[in-house]
Write a protein that holds these residues in place. Sequence first.
Motif, PDB file in Angstrom:
ATOM      1  N   SER A 233       0.705  -1.321   0.011  1.00  0.00           N
ATOM      2  CA  SER A 233       0.007   0.086   0.003  1.00  0.00           C
ATOM      3  C   SER A 233       0.837   1.271  -0.031  1.00  0.00           C
ATOM      4  O   SER A 233       0.495   2.317  -0.730  1.00  0.00           O
ATOM      5  CB  SER A 233      -0.957  -0.079   1.289  1.00  0.00           C
ATOM      6  N   ALA A 234       1.836   1.375   0.802  1.00  0.00           N
ATOM      7  CA  ALA A 234       2.913   2.199   1.073  1.00  0.00           C
ATOM      8  C   ALA A 234       3.454   2.688  -0.273  1.00  0.00           C
ATOM      9  O   ALA A 234       3.713   3.728  -0.817  1.00  0.00           O
ATOM     10  CB  ALA A 234       3.790   2.311   2.215  1.00  0.00           C
ATOM     11  N   ARG A 235       3.911   1.718  -0.990  1.00  0.00           N
ATOM     12  CA  ARG A 235       4.614   1.775  -2.103  1.00  0.00           C
ATOM     13  C   ARG A 235       3.743   2.323  -3.367  1.00  0.00           C
ATOM     14  O   ARG A 235       4.280   2.932  -3.944  1.00  0.00           O
ATOM     15  CB  ARG A 235       5.419   0.170  -2.537  1.00  0.00           C
ATOM     16  N   GLY A 237       1.290   4.129  -3.069  1.00  0.00           N
ATOM     17  CA  GLY A 237       1.141   5.514  -3.059  1.00  0.00           C
ATOM     18  C   GLY A 237       2.190   6.316  -3.365  1.00  0.00           C
ATOM     19  O   GLY A 237       2.217   7.147  -4.068  1.00  0.00           O
ATOM     20  N   ASP A 238       3.643   5.853  -2.983  1.00  0.00           N
ATOM     21  CA  ASP A 238       4.668   6.396  -3.715  1.00  0.00           C
ATOM     22  C   ASP A 238       4.919   6.454  -5.115  1.00  0.00           C
ATOM     23  O   ASP A 238       5.277   7.616  -5.888  1.00  0.00           O
ATOM     24  CB  ASP A 238       5.916   5.712  -2.958  1.00  0.00           C
ATOM     25  N   ASP A 239       4.448   5.182  -5.627  1.00  0.00           N
ATOM     26  CA  ASP A 239       4.694   5.332  -7.140  1.00  0.00           C
ATOM     27  C   ASP A 239       3.599   6.311  -7.784  1.00  0.00           C
ATOM     28  O   ASP A 239       3.850   6.728  -8.928  1.00  0.00           O
ATOM     29  CB  ASP A 239       4.429   3.851  -7.475  1.00  0.00           C
ATOM     30  N   ARG A 241       2.382   9.007  -6.615  1.00  0.00           N
ATOM     31  CA  ARG A 241       3.088  10.257  -6.480  1.00  0.00           C
ATOM     32  C   ARG A 241       4.153  10.582  -7.440  1.00  0.00           C
ATOM     33  O   ARG A 241       4.300  11.619  -8.070  1.00  0.00           O
ATOM     34  CB  ARG A 241       3.679  10.584  -5.251  1.00  0.00           C
ATOM     35  N   THR A 242       5.085   9.594  -7.739  1.00  0.00           N
ATOM     36  CA  THR A 242       6.216   9.498  -8.697  1.00  0.00           C
ATOM     37  C   THR A 242       5.492   9.992 -10.120  1.00  0.00           C
ATOM     38  O   THR A 242       6.002  10.860 -10.704  1.00  0.00           O
ATOM     39  CB  THR A 242       6.993   8.406  -8.654  1.00  0.00           C
ATOM     40  N   ARG A 245       3.965  13.516 -10.929  1.00  0.00           N
ATOM     41  CA  ARG A 245       5.078  14.601 -10.937  1.00  0.00           C
ATOM     42  C   ARG A 245       5.501  14.460 -12.291  1.00  0.00           C
ATOM     43  O   ARG A 245       6.599  15.470 -12.646  1.00  0.00           O
ATOM     44  CB  ARG A 245       5.873  14.432 -10.067  1.00  0.00           C
TER      45      ARG A 245
END
Length: 441
Positions: A233-235, A237-239, A241-242, A245
């Motif tokens: 789940s955390a990954r 979200g990071d992906d 956001r990447t 951008r």
Amino acid sequence: MTTSVSIPADAPAATARGRWLRYMQLMLLVIAAGAIYPMLYLRQVYQGTMLDVLAISNHQLGVLYSILGTAFLVSYLPSGWLADRISPRFLVSFSLLGTGALGLWYATLPGYAALLLIFSGFGVTAGLTFWAALLKRVKMIAQEREQGRFFGVLDGGRGLVEALLATVAISLFAWSVNDHGQSRAEGLRHVIHLYAATCIALGVVLGFVPDPESAAAARDDDAATAAGAAGTSARLGDDLRTLIRIPELWLVTAIVFCGFHFFWATYSFSAYLEQDGLGLSATMAGVITTVKLWMRPVGGIGGGWLGDRFSKLGVLIAALLLSALGMLGLVLLPASHTISVLIVLVVFVGLMTYAIRGLYWAILDDCRIPARITGLAIGIISVVGYAPDAFLPLVNGWFTDTFPGLLGYQLYFTYVLVVGLLGAVAALVLKRRLRAREKIT
């Protein structure tokens, strides 16, 4: 001390074997893509027949395709997530078998309520489990300088498969209706059975064909999956956001969104040619739109080759502008009753549209997206870029019901060409950004 590096004697053979495996997998993916979608979009050749034998209105047909498009839209993002985690072989095989099974139900020519369920199911089998897995695998097997031609071959090759199947299908339809005096309902049933049987047979075959990956790569993928399971789940979200951008990603999304309008418009060409004032028969309109389908391998492969040879974005921009010009001809020329010119324009717009489809996924390679989240990027682009799947059927149905006859199609085509021109603008902006980035680096 000098260290020597030995090159295995069988290195050329290994390279040739790897190339053969990549091409073989591409061929299998092309066949799968060419077989799974034609049954879903029978309206591009048989719209008049479908309205008649299924006893539905233009609006109800629009609702069916809007449901299909909405199902695609909802599934694109999870499709990308799924493609990063499950074997493409399994996903593609499941998709073909599921689509074929739904096709057997479809061939019974059921009532409207059942059709709603069938089209919802198509959204799962041809969207959630298929689309991103297909695109990610093609991007992975294509080398850096092969992106244009591999995606061109994908779209052009699947177009060749579709055209071959469509030629057999329209011949079967004409044989049934014209030569043996069967009803159009029987003719349509034969066509659907052909497509359903093809999907099921391919699903069985592809289920036994392994993905051509090395054992080491498979072990690495398994290790990465196991190591990251706890932080999925955390990954994610990071992906996300990447990806958000990356401005180039959104420009590609805009290009796909606008270019897909042109492709959707081609689904209405058969019904357009059957309108009063043009008055072609259902069989003749089907033959012409089948000829248009034969432009897909020419446009897709030719566009991809030209993109690799010259400039992917340059060829894409030209194809978008020429498609808009062709659509303008379809809007203006019916008043002159020049049927032969209109037929040429139908085929020409098809050619340009297929060139667009053969290129807009190839330019994704220029966006510098990390390989591990390529499937997710494809899902994001697809959610927005293929949103016309959800609303264009309703737009088309509204125009053709509110303004009966040729006028409804002329207004609809005008809307499409305006949006297509915006896609050309987005492509020009992307080209400028990429040039600026090259100067900096």
